[in-house]
Design an enzyme around this catalytic site. Structure first.
Site, mmCIF file in Angstrom:
data_model
loop_
_atom_site.group_PDB
_atom_site.id
_atom_site.type_symbol
_atom_site.label_atom_id
_atom_site.label_comp_id
_atom_site.label_asym_id
_atom_site.label_seq_id
_atom_site.Cartn_x
_atom_site.Cartn_y
_atom_site.Cartn_z
ATOM 1 N N SER A 144 34.653 29.968 19.609
ATOM 2 C CA SER A 144 33.222 29.880 19.330
ATOM 3 C C SER A 144 32.427 31.164 19.525
ATOM 4 C CB SER A 144 32.606 28.832 20.399
ATOM 5 O OG SER A 144 31.145 28.545 20.254
ATOM 6 N N TYR A 158 31.780 26.041 28.995
ATOM 7 C CA TYR A 158 32.642 26.021 27.539
ATOM 8 C C TYR A 158 32.635 27.476 26.998
ATOM 9 C CZ TYR A 158 32.251 25.211 22.497
ATOM 10 O OH TYR A 158 32.538 25.251 21.137
#
Ligand code: NAP
Length: 233
Positions: A144, A158
């Protein structure tokens, strides 16, 4: 993926979002696909049904990526379709958007378990299989943009998990390059999927769009195309 050398591609988290588009692209290109999902069998079945016109085998398996026994079983089942030529580690979770100070240890563990250990366990299972068979193959791990931006105020744990995926993938690529095994990362920016609703903000993609250079979120199909290209010869 090249049409000339069809085989089986394993996709984790293929029941919806980016993973579902990845499954469809590979099936359309003439590959068999075995994909996993966590808890939504009806969504997985919709993907299987959408792929029916392509005339290849597309199999959905409920398998938590965190379970090493299941990872080995998934690879074995995929090999029975035809030779496994690729793995896309797409399954991933965020958690509720908010301050890091409010994140409990169970949530951190969960995010690390799915995103980091889940990816490692699946890579180990498939690479073990390829090495034992003297086969080559290609892996794409989905990271990501959070790994670079850090996601402050949203989910920095995350972001950390995705940075771990990127470091791990560099090592994986270097350790097995001489056996014809490639490993790469695709790091999507904000993409319009249900992951944002699961994080507690269904409208997140529209909220962050003005900060994105193209002023819009990505479409899952666009990310899938990058993944398919990266997996290809
Ligand atoms: P999504 O729409 O929420 O779909 C996630 C998929 O992963 C679902 O198929 C889900 O299964 C599966 N899954 C979740 N936990 C699992 C587990 N423990 N074991 C097996 N499967 C599991 O997510 P997405 O937005 O498409 O994201 C896909 C990947 O891209 C993730 O790695 C995510 O971190 C990354 N990414 C997304 C964005 C974005 O903005 N969307 C941006 C950057 C990176 P069920 O359907 O059964 O629940």
């Amino acid at each position: 993926m090249s049409k000339e050398k069809p085989g089986t591609v394993i996709v984790t988290g293929g029941g919806r979002g980016i993973g579902a588009e990845v499954v469809q692209l590979f099936a359309q290109a003439g590959h068999n696909v075995l994909f996993t999902y966590a808890s939504k069998p009806h969504r997985a079945q919709e993907v299987v049904d959408r792929c029916a016109p392509f005339g290849v085998k597309v199999v959905a398996v409920q398998a938590d990526v965190r379970d090493p026994m299941l990872a080995t079983a998934v690879v074995e089942q995929a090999q029975r379709l035809s030779a496994v030529i690729g793995l896309v580690n797409n399954a991933g979770i965020t958690s509720r958007i908010g301050s890091f100070l409010d994140v409990d240890i169970e949530t951190m563990r969960d995010v690390l378990d799915v995103n980091v250990l889940g990816t490692m366990v699946m890579c180990q299972a498939v690479v073990r299989d390829w090495v034992a068979r003297g086969a080559s193959g290609s892996i794409v791990n989905v990271s990501s943009i959070a790994a670079t931006l850090g996601s402050p105020g949203e989910y920095i744990h995350y972001a950390g998990s995705k940075a771990a995926v990127e470091g791990f993938t560099i090592g994986l690529a270097k350790e097995f390059a001489d056996r014809g095994i490639r490993a790469n990362v695709v790091s999507p920016g904000t993409t319009d999927t249900e992951i944002h609703a699961l994080s507690g903000e269904p409208g997140r993609a529209e909220r962050v769009a003005p900060k994105i250079p193209m002023r819009r979120a990505g479409d899952p199909r666009e990310i899938a195309e990058a993944i398919a290209w990266m997996l290809s010869d």
